[in-house]
Design an enzyme around this catalytic site. Structure first.
Site, mmCIF file in Angstrom:
data_model
loop_
_atom_site.group_PDB
_atom_site.id
_atom_site.type_symbol
_atom_site.label_atom_id
_atom_site.label_comp_id
_atom_site.label_asym_id
_atom_site.label_seq_id
_atom_site.Cartn_x
_atom_site.Cartn_y
_atom_site.Cartn_z
ATOM 1 N N ASN A 42 0.753 -1.185 0.136
ATOM 2 C CA ASN A 42 0.092 0.154 0.141
ATOM 3 C C ASN A 42 0.913 1.069 0.066
ATOM 4 O O ASN A 42 1.783 1.234 0.630
ATOM 5 C CB ASN A 42 -1.092 0.134 1.140
ATOM 6 N N ILE A 43 0.461 2.300 -0.726
ATOM 7 C CA ILE A 43 1.281 3.700 -0.888
ATOM 8 C C ILE A 43 0.247 4.601 -0.585
ATOM 9 O O ILE A 43 -0.781 4.928 -1.155
ATOM 10 C CB ILE A 43 1.611 3.702 -2.464
ATOM 11 N N GLU A 44 0.487 5.289 0.656
ATOM 12 C CA GLU A 44 -0.652 6.367 1.019
ATOM 13 C C GLU A 44 -0.236 7.712 0.746
ATOM 14 O O GLU A 44 0.945 8.083 -0.028
ATOM 15 C CB GLU A 44 -0.609 6.159 2.647
ATOM 16 N N CYS A 53 -4.000 0.526 -2.622
ATOM 17 C CA CYS A 53 -3.819 -0.574 -1.650
ATOM 18 C C CYS A 53 -2.761 -1.376 -2.505
ATOM 19 O O CYS A 53 -2.480 -1.449 -3.591
ATOM 20 C CB CYS A 53 -5.286 -1.412 -1.785
ATOM 21 N N GLU A 55 -3.085 -4.505 -2.880
ATOM 22 C CA GLU A 55 -3.406 -5.306 -4.084
ATOM 23 C C GLU A 55 -3.521 -4.831 -5.500
ATOM 24 O O GLU A 55 -3.149 -5.392 -6.469
ATOM 25 C CB GLU A 55 -4.767 -5.992 -3.900
ATOM 26 N N CYS A 88 -10.252 -4.486 -0.125
ATOM 27 C CA CYS A 88 -11.364 -3.715 0.037
ATOM 28 C C CYS A 88 -12.357 -3.992 -1.239
ATOM 29 O O CYS A 88 -11.981 -4.831 -2.281
ATOM 30 C CB CYS A 88 -10.891 -2.454 0.236
ATOM 31 N N CYS A 91 -10.615 -2.939 -4.578
ATOM 32 C CA CYS A 91 -9.715 -4.065 -5.042
ATOM 33 C C CYS A 91 -10.338 -5.182 -5.561
ATOM 34 O O CYS A 91 -10.172 -6.072 -6.477
ATOM 35 C CB CYS A 91 -8.850 -4.354 -4.020
HETATM 36 N N1 THU Z 1 -5.117 -1.571 2.511
HETATM 37 C C1 THU Z 1 -4.472 -2.270 1.582
HETATM 38 O O1 THU Z 1 -3.393 -2.152 1.082
HETATM 39 N N2 THU Z 1 -5.064 -3.407 1.262
HETATM 40 C C2 THU Z 1 -6.514 -4.021 1.748
HETATM 41 O O2 THU Z 1 -6.615 -5.028 1.703
HETATM 42 C C3 THU Z 1 -7.041 -3.198 3.082
HETATM 43 C C4 THU Z 1 -6.445 -1.834 3.034
HETATM 44 C C5 THU Z 1 -4.505 -0.373 2.847
HETATM 45 C C6 THU Z 1 -4.992 1.092 2.547
HETATM 46 C C7 THU Z 1 -4.205 2.103 3.257
HETATM 47 O O3 THU Z 1 -3.106 2.304 3.225
HETATM 48 C C8 THU Z 1 -4.308 1.094 4.773
HETATM 49 O O4 THU Z 1 -4.437 -0.313 4.289
HETATM 50 C C9 THU Z 1 -5.461 1.344 5.796
HETATM 51 O O5 THU Z 1 -6.726 1.099 5.430
#
Ligand code: THU
Length: 128
Positions: A42-44, A53, A55, A88, A91
């Site tokens: 994940n890259i915020e 996300c 995925e 999510c 995804c």
């Molecule tokens: N996130 C994912 O990368 N994949 C998931 O299946 C659930 C959520 C990330 C998004 C965000 O960066 C962090 O988790 C919290 O929601």
């Protein structure tokens, strides 16, 4: 490739998670039908909305390099300790674009030994 190895690739990808806002670190490893594996984390973003996300990072890496046929994805996530981390809705919809609902396997793992396997149909019934 067995699921253990795919989970280990997801665990390694999680190390690259950029998640300074949620502190929730996610890794994914996407197995293509040809045996190749694409990983993602994940890259915020400080604006939150652009966050990607793990995925989707893996899917977009793979599709952008010409892959279209996928067998399975392993997903690991959590803050300090790993928890059951399910994909999510966004995804799941991206998976639906490229994957067969019965055949594509989603492996949610807490370790290489402890995992749950779902078909895409189970996690996204009556998909669009
Ligand atoms: N996130 C994912 O990368 N994949 C998931 O299946 C659930 C959520 C990330 C998004 C965000 O960066 C962090 O988790 C919290 O929601």
């Amino acid at each position: 490739m067995d699921f253990r190895k795919l989970i280990e690739r997801a665990l390694a990808a999680r190390e690259y998670s950029y998640s300074p806002y949620s502190h929730f670190r996610v890794g994914a490893a996407l197995l293509c039908q040809d045996g190749s594996v694409y990983t993602g984390c994940n890259i915020e973003n400080r604006a939150y909305g652009p966050t990607n996300c793990a995925e989707r990072t893996a899917f977009f890496k793979a599709v952008s390099e010409g892959k279209r046929e996928f067998a399975a994805i392993a997903i690991v996530g959590g803050e300090d300790e790993l928890v059951w981390c399910y994909p999510c809705g966004v995804c799941r919809q991206v998976m639906a674009e490229f994957c067969n609902g019965e055949e594509f396997k989603i492996i949610c793992a807490k370790s290489a030994d402890e995992y749950r396997i779902f078909s895409l149909n189970e996690l996204l019934p009556e998909m669009f």
